[in-house]
Motif scaffolding. Structure first.
Motif, PDB file in Angstrom:
ATOM      1  N   PRO A  31       0.796  -1.236   0.000  1.00 55.86           N
ATOM      2  CA  PRO A  31       0.000   0.000   0.000  1.00 55.86           C
ATOM      3  C   PRO A  31       0.826   1.282   0.000  1.00 55.86           C
ATOM      4  N   ASN A  32       2.075   1.221   0.454  1.00 55.02           N
ATOM      5  CA  ASN A  32       2.892   2.426   0.543  1.00 55.02           C
ATOM      6  C   ASN A  32       4.065   2.424  -0.429  1.00 55.02           C
ATOM      7  N   LEU A  33       3.957   1.645  -1.492  1.00 51.95           N
ATOM      8  CA  LEU A  33       5.030   1.560  -2.485  1.00 51.95           C
ATOM      9  C   LEU A  33       4.959   2.779  -3.400  1.00 51.95           C
ATOM     10  N   THR A  34       5.916   3.694  -3.246  1.00 49.73           N
ATOM     11  CA  THR A  34       5.877   4.945  -4.006  1.00 49.73           C
ATOM     12  C   THR A  34       7.159   5.235  -4.779  1.00 49.73           C
ATOM     13  N   VAL A  35       8.236   4.487  -4.543  1.00 50.75           N
ATOM     14  CA  VAL A  35       9.501   4.717  -5.242  1.00 50.75           C
ATOM     15  C   VAL A  35       9.766   3.515  -6.145  1.00 50.75           C
ATOM     16  N   LEU A  36       9.820   3.778  -7.460  1.00 50.63           N
ATOM     17  CA  LEU A  36       9.915   2.697  -8.438  1.00 50.63           C
ATOM     18  C   LEU A  36      11.104   2.926  -9.355  1.00 50.63           C
ATOM     19  N   GLY A  37      11.989   1.944  -9.430  1.00 48.59           N
ATOM     20  CA  GLY A  37      13.140   2.012 -10.319  1.00 48.59           C
ATOM     21  C   GLY A  37      13.664   0.631 -10.597  1.00 48.59           C
ATOM     22  N   GLY A  38      14.875   0.559 -11.118  1.00 50.87           N
ATOM     23  CA  GLY A  38      15.443  -0.733 -11.465  1.00 50.87           C
ATOM     24  C   GLY A  38      16.802  -0.932 -10.840  1.00 50.87           C
ATOM     25  N   CYS A  39      17.322  -2.147 -11.025  1.00 49.15           N
ATOM     26  CA  CYS A  39      18.660  -2.472 -10.536  1.00 49.15           C
ATOM     27  C   CYS A  39      19.373  -3.208 -11.674  1.00 49.15           C
ATOM     28  N   CYS A  40      20.188  -4.205 -11.356  1.00 51.55           N
ATOM     29  CA  CYS A  40      21.078  -4.815 -12.346  1.00 51.55           C
ATOM     30  C   CYS A  40      20.324  -5.285 -13.594  1.00 51.55           C
ATOM     31  N   GLY A  41      20.836  -4.893 -14.748  1.00 53.79           N
ATOM     32  CA  GLY A  41      20.267  -5.319 -16.016  1.00 53.79           C
ATOM     33  C   GLY A  41      19.178  -4.433 -16.557  1.00 53.79           C
ATOM     34  N   THR A  42      18.637  -3.550 -15.714  1.00 55.99           N
ATOM     35  CA  THR A  42      17.586  -2.655 -16.195  1.00 55.99           C
ATOM     36  C   THR A  42      18.200  -1.378 -16.758  1.00 55.99           C
ATOM     37  N   ASP A  43      17.442  -0.704 -17.600  1.00 52.80           N
ATOM     38  CA  ASP A  43      17.856   0.584 -18.139  1.00 52.80           C
ATOM     39  C   ASP A  43      16.598   1.445 -18.301  1.00 52.80           C
ATOM     40  N   HIS A  44      16.711   2.529 -19.047  1.00 55.83           N
ATOM     41  CA  HIS A  44      15.574   3.456 -19.157  1.00 55.83           C
ATOM     42  C   HIS A  44      14.345   2.795 -19.784  1.00 55.83           C
ATOM     43  N   ARG A  45      14.531   1.748 -20.609  1.00 56.07           N
ATOM     44  CA  ARG A  45      13.384   1.075 -21.215  1.00 56.07           C
ATOM     45  C   ARG A  45      12.522   0.403 -20.152  1.00 56.07           C
ATOM     46  N   HIS A  46      13.160  -0.174 -19.151  1.00 59.29           N
ATOM     47  CA  HIS A  46      12.420  -0.813 -18.072  1.00 59.29           C
ATOM     48  C   HIS A  46      11.671   0.220 -17.240  1.00 59.29           C
ATOM     49  N   VAL A  47      12.332   1.341 -16.932  1.00 58.03           N
ATOM     50  CA  VAL A  47      11.679   2.394 -16.156  1.00 58.03           C
ATOM     51  C   VAL A  47      10.516   2.991 -16.938  1.00 58.03           C
ATOM     52  N   GLU A  48      10.676   3.140 -18.241  1.00 56.52           N
ATOM     53  CA  GLU A  48       9.576   3.625 -19.091  1.00 56.52           C
ATOM     54  C   GLU A  48       8.384   2.679 -19.021  1.00 56.52           C
ATOM     55  N   ALA A  49       8.629   1.389 -19.111  1.00 52.87           N
ATOM     56  CA  ALA A  49       7.537   0.410 -19.047  1.00 52.87           C
ATOM     57  C   ALA A  49       6.884   0.410 -17.670  1.00 52.87           C
ATOM     58  N   ILE A  50       7.691   0.511 -16.623  1.00 54.87           N
ATOM     59  CA  ILE A  50       7.160   0.557 -15.263  1.00 54.87           C
ATOM     60  C   ILE A  50       6.288   1.791 -15.083  1.00 54.87           C
ATOM     61  N   ALA A  51       6.748   2.927 -15.578  1.00 54.40           N
ATOM     62  CA  ALA A  51       5.972   4.160 -15.468  1.00 54.40           C
ATOM     63  C   ALA A  51       4.647   4.037 -16.208  1.00 54.40           C
ATOM     64  N   ALA A  52       4.699   3.483 -17.411  1.00 55.31           N
ATOM     65  CA  ALA A  52       3.468   3.328 -18.194  1.00 55.31           C
ATOM     66  C   ALA A  52       2.470   2.424 -17.483  1.00 55.31           C
ATOM     67  N   SER A  53       2.990   1.435 -16.758  1.00 52.97           N
ATOM     68  CA  SER A  53       2.119   0.486 -16.070  1.00 52.97           C
ATOM     69  C   SER A  53       1.579   1.013 -14.754  1.00 52.97           C
ATOM     70  N   CYS A  54       2.358   1.850 -14.074  1.00 53.29           N
ATOM     71  CA  CYS A  54       2.013   2.230 -12.703  1.00 53.29           C
ATOM     72  C   CYS A  54       1.603   3.678 -12.529  1.00 53.29           C
ATOM     73  N   ALA A  55       2.115   4.585 -13.358  1.00 52.06           N
ATOM     74  CA  ALA A  55       1.888   6.006 -13.102  1.00 52.06           C
ATOM     75  C   ALA A  55       0.457   6.433 -13.355  1.00 52.06           C
ATOM     76  N   ALA A  56      -0.211   5.855 -14.352  1.00 45.60           N
ATOM     77  CA  ALA A  56      -1.583   6.268 -14.675  1.00 45.60           C
ATOM     78  C   ALA A  56      -2.512   6.043 -13.494  1.00 45.60           C
ATOM     79  N   SER A  57      -2.357   4.904 -12.810  1.00 51.29           N
ATOM     80  CA  SER A  57      -3.220   4.619 -11.674  1.00 51.29           C
ATOM     81  C   SER A  57      -2.915   5.570 -10.515  1.00 51.29           C
ATOM     82  N   ALA A  58      -1.634   5.996 -10.401  1.00 51.36           N
ATOM     83  CA  ALA A  58      -1.277   6.918  -9.330  1.00 51.36           C
ATOM     84  C   ALA A  58      -1.908   8.283  -9.564  1.00 51.36           C
TER      85      ALA A  58
END
Length: 316
Positions: free
Chosen positions: A287-314
């Motif tokens: 319920p309090n998950l508000t910081v979203l990013g990546g770690c090993c192997g991820t790059d801006h493409r992963h963050v873009e996909a995460i944002a597209a999936s999660c930001a609209a609902s926020a």
């Protein structure tokens, strides 16, 4: 001047994107040589600073596009005394480079007119190999060790400190106590093996509970990083209070274990869209998950996909 040291926006349910796998991106995608996986020496050259600026700005554009805030993590994961000594840096060199890294991020924040809020974090890594708890310290030893780097951050524009890829509760407790000395908000992020336990065998939830018990719940929140969601998803299948203490996730793109990743000669970038779906599920569970990013192997493409999936609902 620190902008959010006394009022972290992520604690008020503001969604913040952050960056991805800084070191793996610089090494595997951009061809930089980073001995000991250390990015902070890039601060010493104009070329290195330009590479870091490009990296951060690429991610901040995603935050602009999706109308989120952004958490700028300093490239200082290896910029502590023991690691620095292996790279030929004395404590006075490390003090200068840690402060310069926060100043660099402060300049990026000042220029990021389209992104609000932008929070600056002084990033701390484990004293030893985050995957090998056999060199674990006591909480008192960890406090003394990490206090040096935290002290450097306290004199800068850093809004908080974030310790990532920790593998023992004792080190997490030490970091939190050290941050309390200097009045800095602090976040502790543990890594887990494929069974959802810390490398020393402690179950994830128990690690959070023990850390809170030994620090009077002084951490602003906890995170999990450097593991694929599959590795810790089962641990979240409960109705325990510690789930509310998880405020951030920086997952790996790969499902490989830490041992397998250490031996891999090629980058496993996984599937950005699949990882984004995993993050959307984590947002439903935490319920309090508000910081979203990546770690090993991820790059801006992963963050873009995460944002597209999660930001609209926020935003909704």
């Amino acid at each position: 001047m620190a902008s959010y040291r006394n009022n972290l926006p992520q604690l008020d349910n503001t969604l913040l994107l952050t960056d991805s796998g800084l070191e793996t991106t610089l090494i595997f995608h951009e061809g930089h040589d980073l001995p000991l996986f250390a990015a902070y020496p890039l601060m010493e050259t104009a070329e290195g600073r330009q590479a870091l600026a490009r990296y951060y700005r690429r991610h901040m554009i995603i935050a602009t596009d999706h109308e989120t805030g952004f958490l700028l993590e300093a490239p200082t994961w290896r910029a502590s005394r023991d690691w620095g000594a292996q790279l030929g840096h004395r404590p006075e060199d490390l003090a200068r480079l840690n402060r310069a890294a926060i100043g660099f991020l402060s300049d990026l924040r000042g220029a990021a007119h389209a992104v609000r809020p932008v929070v600056i974090s002084g990033n701390i890594g484990p004293r030893g190999d985050g995957y090998q708890p056999d060199t674990a310290m006591s909480a008192a030893e960890a406090e003394d060790y990490h206090a040096e780097q935290i002290d450097w951050f306290a004199e800068t524009d850093a809004d908080l400190v974030t310790a990532v890829t920790l593998s023992t509760v004792a080190e997490g407790v030490g970091v939190i106590r050290a941050a309390a000395r200097f009045g800095l908000p602090v976040v502790v992020s543990y890594t887990v093996e494929t069974d959802g336990h810390l490398p020393d065998g402690t179950p994830l939830g128990r690690a959070f509970e023990q850390t809170d018990d030994q620090t009077d719940a002084a951490a602003a929140y906890f995170m999990v990083n450097c593991a694929h969601p599959d590795h810790f998803r089962r641990a979240l299948d409960c109705d325990e209070g510690w789930l509310e203490r998880i405020g951030g996730i920086r997952a790996n793109a790969s499902r490989l274990s830490h041992a397998e990743l250490d031996e891999a000669e090629e980058l496993d970038a996984g599937d950005p869209d699949e990882l984004a779906r995993d993050y959307a599920e984590l947002r439903r569970l935490l319920p309090n998950l508000t910081v979203l990013g990546g770690c090993c192997g991820t790059d801006h493409r992963h963050v873009e996909a995460i944002a597209a999936s999660c930001a609209a609902s926020a935003i909704a």
